[in-house]
Design an enzyme around this catalytic site. Structure first.
Site, mmCIF file in Angstrom:
data_model
loop_
_atom_site.group_PDB
_atom_site.id
_atom_site.type_symbol
_atom_site.label_atom_id
_atom_site.label_comp_id
_atom_site.label_asym_id
_atom_site.label_seq_id
_atom_site.Cartn_x
_atom_site.Cartn_y
_atom_site.Cartn_z
ATOM 1 N N ASP A 16 0.835 -1.198 0.000
ATOM 2 C CA ASP A 16 0.000 0.000 0.000
ATOM 3 C C ASP A 16 0.873 1.252 0.000
ATOM 4 O O ASP A 16 1.861 1.343 0.732
ATOM 5 C CB ASP A 16 -0.903 -0.030 1.233
ATOM 6 C CG ASP A 16 -1.851 1.136 1.296
ATOM 7 O OD1 ASP A 16 -2.635 1.322 0.347
ATOM 8 O OD2 ASP A 16 -1.810 1.876 2.314
ATOM 9 N N GLU B 98 2.058 -0.207 -4.856
ATOM 10 C CA GLU B 98 1.097 0.828 -5.257
ATOM 11 C C GLU B 98 1.871 2.122 -5.471
ATOM 12 O O GLU B 98 2.372 2.725 -4.516
ATOM 13 C CB GLU B 98 0.017 1.031 -4.203
ATOM 14 C CG GLU B 98 -1.010 2.067 -4.632
ATOM 15 C CD GLU B 98 -1.983 2.459 -3.539
ATOM 16 O OE1 GLU B 98 -3.008 3.082 -3.867
ATOM 17 O OE2 GLU B 98 -1.725 2.169 -2.357
#
Length: 536
Positions: free
Chosen positions: A200, A263
């Protein structure tokens, strides 16, 4: 090493919304396990599961209170083990989310860190004295509202940094003990059989930030996200992020056949730096640029061509058209163009990621004001930043609640529109459905080296048309041309002189095995996949 991720397809599951088995209206791990045969039949290779960890759910699992335990909403560690075992039995890989930038303020690490200035874990997070004016140390702002990224802690008289909610304090990767603890999290899950991680906000991880004010953004206007008032000169895409990426890759490489996905929401020239100078960072830095691209043939081709130029020889492309943070594909471009988008996604060179329900053409849900869950929407109403519409329950059948949860349960978000026809049960047996199209494209992709491992070359094309060739490097006979009509009007495409072939798939259905040569007519919103007999 098989590098399965190079030729495979990743399918993202938002666990709250996939399948509820215990009647609490929230999806769970046993529900995902029960639905794994569907994913195997669909033809994907890996399931990526958004956070399932113990969490107060201030940001629905992206505020982690324990990286090595499962939230009771989703089940138990035993349930996670069963899911991993079942997936492997079906030939599926399991990828977990790994939240690298922050934890929950309820994590025991942060509870210790904030207990006193001299606590051994104080430096596991970023603590700073007030600025010269007695306020925050810098002008940095937080996501989900645009307020200060600094929260004052009265008992210790210092501020702590939180890029996102105040309940999500940033982790200090410059601290060796914090580093070791976070890297051990990767080992914990890989020892249990997990096949990789999606990291993330990988481009925000911090080791030694410069504590300087960000400059104002001259392009910001009222109605835009308040967070964008400042340019992120000192808070995003820092060299630190690459240092952390290399640390993560070193640990992942301790295990065989694992994948590390980052990400990275950046333009392609900066995105591709996250492969690492020696291919020592992310196997797949996520490429979100198609999500944000203007949906025209010209803009999409420009992006794909630029991306192909920037991907290093040792790297491998990847494409994403939907995820839990963006409006659904069919809502952004319309149902007809969603089919064109899936032909694009499943025939480009690189690893595609599918978002649950997009293979059905699911639309954004309609969320009444009293049912809004997303903290971003709650903190910035009327701007349209809410992510709930893309997180509504998976639509399995025409039954009540679309088969997501028992009839007497109430789903955590309302089921999306057209659930009576946009669902797995109905579309499974319809040869012209979006689901059937997806399956046909996946089968062809898996069968033909040209489509899962071959080269890419784009063509000049008429306005509104994007055309490209996919060719197998080892088999000159295995060649395809993909022609996509991005308009709602009739278009034509001309094959080169002497080239002929057959249409293997049309997004509008009904042209399978149609012989083509010369001028190829395209219906509105139609893409065709042509198997050619000679190189175009």
């Amino acid at each position: 090493m098989s590098d399965w991720w190079r030729h495979g397809i990743v399918y993202q599951v938002y666990p709250r919304s996939f399948q509820d088995t215990n009647g609490d209206g929230v999806g769970d791990l046993p529900g995902i396990t029960d639905r794994l045969p569907y994913l195997a039949q669909l033809g994907v290779d890996a399931v990526w599961i958004s956070p399932i960890y113990l969490s107060p759910m201030a940001d629905f699992g992206y505020d982690v209170a324990d990286y090595t335990d499962v939230h009771e909403l989703f089940g138990t560690l035993d349930d996670a083990d069963r899911l991993i075992e079942t997936a492997h039995d079906l030939g599926l890989k399991v990828i977990l989310d790994y939240v690298v930038n922050h934890s929950s303020d309820q994590h025991p690490w942060f509870q210790e860190s904030r207990s006193s200035r001299d606590n051994p874990k104080r430096d596991w997070y970023f603590w700073k004295d007030p600025g010269p004016d007695g306020g925050p140390p810098t002008n940095w702002v937080s996501r989900f509202g645009g307020g200060s990224a600094w929260e004052f802690d009265e008992p210790t008289g210092q501020y702590y940094l939180h890029t996102y909610l105040a309940e999500q304090p940033d982790l200090n990767w410059g601290n060796e003990d914090l580093r070791n603890a976070m890297l051990d999290v990767l080992r914990f899950w890989m020892d249990r059989g997990v096949d990789g991680f999606r990291v993330d906000v990988a481009y925000r991880a911090k080791v030694a930030p410069q504590w300087r004010d960000n400059p104002p953004n001259p392009e910001w206007k009222p109605g835009m996200d308040p967070y964008e008032k400042l340019q992120e000169t000192y808070t995003k895409n820092l060299p630190d992020a690459h240092v952390v990426g290399r640390m993560l890759r070193d640990v992942v490489d301790e295990y065989d056949d694992r994948v590390l996905i980052g990400e990275v929401t950046l333009p392609v020239d900066r995105l591709t730096a996250f492969y690492g100078e020696d291919a020592n960072e992310y196997h797949l830095p996520f490429n979100f640029n198609l999500i944000h691209s203007e949906w025209t043939a010209e803009a999409v081709q420009q992006h794909v061509d630029a991306y192909e130029r920037h991907v290093p020889e040792s790297g491998w492309p990847n494409y994403v058209l939907g995820n839990h943070d963006q409006h659904r594909l069919a809502a952004r471009v319309g149902p007809g163009q969603a089919r064109v988008g899936y032909m694009l996604l499943l025939t480009l060179r690189g690893t595609p990621t599918l978002y649950y329900g997009d293979e059905l053409g699911m639309l954004d849900g309609r969320i009444p004001p009293g049912m809004i869950q997303d903290p971003w929407e709650l903190k910035t109403p009327d701007i349209g930043l809410g992510r709930d519409p893309a997180r509504t329950p998976m639509q399995w059948s025409p039954a009540l609640h679309a088969g997501f949860c028992p009839p007497d349960a109430e789903p955590w978000l309302p089921v999306g529109p057209k659930e009576d026809v946009v669902n797995v049960e109905v579309q499974r047996d319809q040869p012209a459905s979006m689901l059937s199209l997806t399956k046909r494209l996946i089968r062809l992709r898996r069968k033909h080296p040209a489509l899962h491992a071959g080269s890419y070359r784009s063509f000049d094309a008429p306005d509104g048309v994007f055309a490209y060739a996919r060719s197998a490097s080892t088999d000159d006979a295995d060649r395809f041309v993909v022609v996509l009509n991005f308009t709602g009007e009739t278009r034509t495409w001309s094959l080169a002189e002497g080239v002929h072939g057959k249409i293997k798939v049309s997004t509008r259905y009904g042209r399978q095995d149609e012989a083509v040569s010369g001028i190829v007519p395209l219906r509105p919103d139609e893409g065709v996949l042509i198997c050619v007999d000679r190189s175009a």
